[in-house]
Design an enzyme around this catalytic site. Sequence first.
Site, PDB file in Angstrom:
ATOM      1  N   ASP A  38       0.863  -1.180   0.000  1.00 33.83           N
ATOM      2  CA  ASP A  38       0.000   0.000   0.000  1.00 33.83           C
ATOM      3  C   ASP A  38       0.899   1.229   0.000  1.00 33.83           C
ATOM      4  OD1 ASP A  38      -3.258   0.322   0.972  1.00 33.83           O
ATOM      5  OD2 ASP A  38      -1.994   2.116   0.886  1.00 33.83           O
ATOM      6  N   ASP A  64       4.299   2.110  -4.334  1.00 32.20           N
ATOM      7  CA  ASP A  64       3.376   2.581  -5.372  1.00 32.20           C
ATOM      8  C   ASP A  64       3.311   1.479  -6.433  1.00 32.20           C
ATOM      9  OD1 ASP A  64       2.145   3.810  -7.506  1.00 32.20           O
ATOM     10  OD2 ASP A  64       3.440   5.601  -7.487  1.00 32.20           O
ATOM     11  N   THR A 131     -15.476  -2.250 -10.540  1.00 33.79           N
ATOM     12  CA  THR A 131     -16.666  -1.611  -9.967  1.00 33.79           C
ATOM     13  C   THR A 131     -17.849  -1.632 -10.927  1.00 33.79           C
ATOM     14  OG1 THR A 131     -17.541   0.565  -9.353  1.00 33.79           O
ATOM     15  CG2 THR A 131     -15.607   0.560 -10.755  1.00 33.79           C
ATOM     16  N   ASP A 132     -19.057  -1.599 -10.354  1.00 36.36           N
ATOM     17  CA  ASP A 132     -20.253  -1.495 -11.201  1.00 36.36           C
ATOM     18  C   ASP A 132     -20.345  -0.141 -11.890  1.00 36.36           C
ATOM     19  OD1 ASP A 132     -20.943   0.111  -9.024  1.00 36.36           O
ATOM     20  OD2 ASP A 132     -22.821  -0.925  -8.570  1.00 36.36           O
ATOM     21  N   GLU A 133     -19.522   0.827 -11.445  1.00 36.16           N
ATOM     22  CA  GLU A 133     -19.616   2.163 -12.042  1.00 36.16           C
ATOM     23  C   GLU A 133     -19.199   2.167 -13.507  1.00 36.16           C
ATOM     24  OE1 GLU A 133     -18.675   5.600  -9.897  1.00 36.16           O
ATOM     25  OE2 GLU A 133     -19.314   4.760  -7.985  1.00 36.16           O
ATOM     26  N   TYR A 155     -13.447   8.943 -12.231  1.00 40.28           N
ATOM     27  CA  TYR A 155     -13.110   7.703 -11.508  1.00 40.28           C
ATOM     28  C   TYR A 155     -13.546   6.486 -12.308  1.00 40.28           C
ATOM     29  CZ  TYR A 155     -14.168   3.707  -8.533  1.00 40.28           C
ATOM     30  OH  TYR A 155     -14.279   2.435  -8.051  1.00 40.28           O
ATOM     31  N   ALA A 156     -14.823   6.469 -12.731  1.00 37.27           N
ATOM     32  CA  ALA A 156     -15.345   5.306 -13.458  1.00 37.27           C
ATOM     33  C   ALA A 156     -14.603   5.122 -14.785  1.00 37.27           C
ATOM     34  CB  ALA A 156     -16.848   5.469 -13.680  1.00 37.27           C
ATOM     35  N   LYS A 159     -11.324   3.355 -14.117  1.00 38.37           N
ATOM     36  CA  LYS A 159     -11.509   1.924 -13.833  1.00 38.37           C
ATOM     37  C   LYS A 159     -11.876   1.176 -15.125  1.00 38.37           C
ATOM     38  CE  LYS A 159     -11.397   0.083 -10.244  1.00 38.37           C
ATOM     39  NZ  LYS A 159     -10.251  -0.566  -9.539  1.00 38.37           N
TER      40      LYS A 159
END
Length: 356
Positions: A38, A64, A131-133, A155-156, A159
Amino acid sequence: MRLLVTGAAGFIGTNFVRQALEAGGTAASRVERLVAVDLLTYAGNFANLADLSADTHFRFERLDIAQRDAMEGLLREERLDTIVNFAAESHVDRSIADQAPFLHTNLHGTLALLDAARTVGGVRRFLQVSTDEVYGSIAEGRATEEWAARPSSPYAASKTAADAFVLAYATTFDVPAVITRCSNNYGPYQFPEKLIPLFVTNALDGHPLPLYGDGQNVRDWIHVSDHCAALWHVLELPGAEGGIFNVSAEDERPNRAVTDLILRLTGRPPDLVRYVTDRPGHDRRYALDAGRLRATGWRPRHGFEDGLAATVEWYRAHRPWWEGVKSGAYREYYRETYGARLRDASGAPPGTAPRS
Ligand code: DAU
């Protein structure tokens, strides 16, 4: 399994690692080595994992994931055979304010990790936690894995781009990659910028709950431990390479209904709610069809009401954790995101008379 878990000190990563290593954890017997990575930016918190440091199966590295050579070195040194990539900038509002960290970690980071896995070889499964986004706002029905991506927020979009690279690496370079796309998570250790932990902690302190728009946007909720159990399940699913699996409890709720439940569980009055200026590009509804995953035997175990009640209790019992997280730079973020909006807020949805 000899696992690399990235984003391990974030919300879902923490829950996943703890499921793996906690005594009696569902996955404990399957894990020979777990290397947690992390970068410990604002949402990563080493304190979430600190008590695991004595476990000889466990190693933590502050790194990173976009540092390709470092990731390659770790894969080689530890002879890791399984990668679970949680590392991501994940908050939509932050992606509207500044896109650069989202491109860096979500896209370039994922690409670096894919490339390291391809170069080193020996990786049996690369699980991309998505993600579902990526499906965008869903007017009707529930999105299956066959639906086209229509991301709304930066963001979406980041991804979606990462998912495209994962599939491309699976097809072109035979990286044994699988993608999971999960709906909204809630549960312990969630950073209090997201709806549920923000509203729970604000409510516990008697502070206003800033509800966006008319409060009728719909989200599809799943307890984080059900999500993590789904990931363990997918990691061991034969022949899943190149596949996509939606993860959802198929339990959708308008934000106002979630807010009312939080008020009830914290014993606070409705006048804590403030309707504030909406998020730009705010997706109206998310709803996933998780039939493909269910057909392989996975089932969620938590109902929303019980899961939320347990979550409220967790935040009640872990005040030092969230008070620490809500200090420092968080205060500046909160002022910038909510200050003006709360000054202009109303106790009633836009276009209606104020509640008496
Ligand atoms: O659907 C999965 C996604 O869920 C994840 O990929 C994202 O990383 C995660 O952030 C989450 O995205 P959302 O934008 O749906 O989550 P968030 O908690 O920010 O917002 C949930 C809903 O609550 C959304 O309709 C916006 C609304 N909201 C949120 C905040 C933070 C408010 O009304 N007020 C708020 O202050």
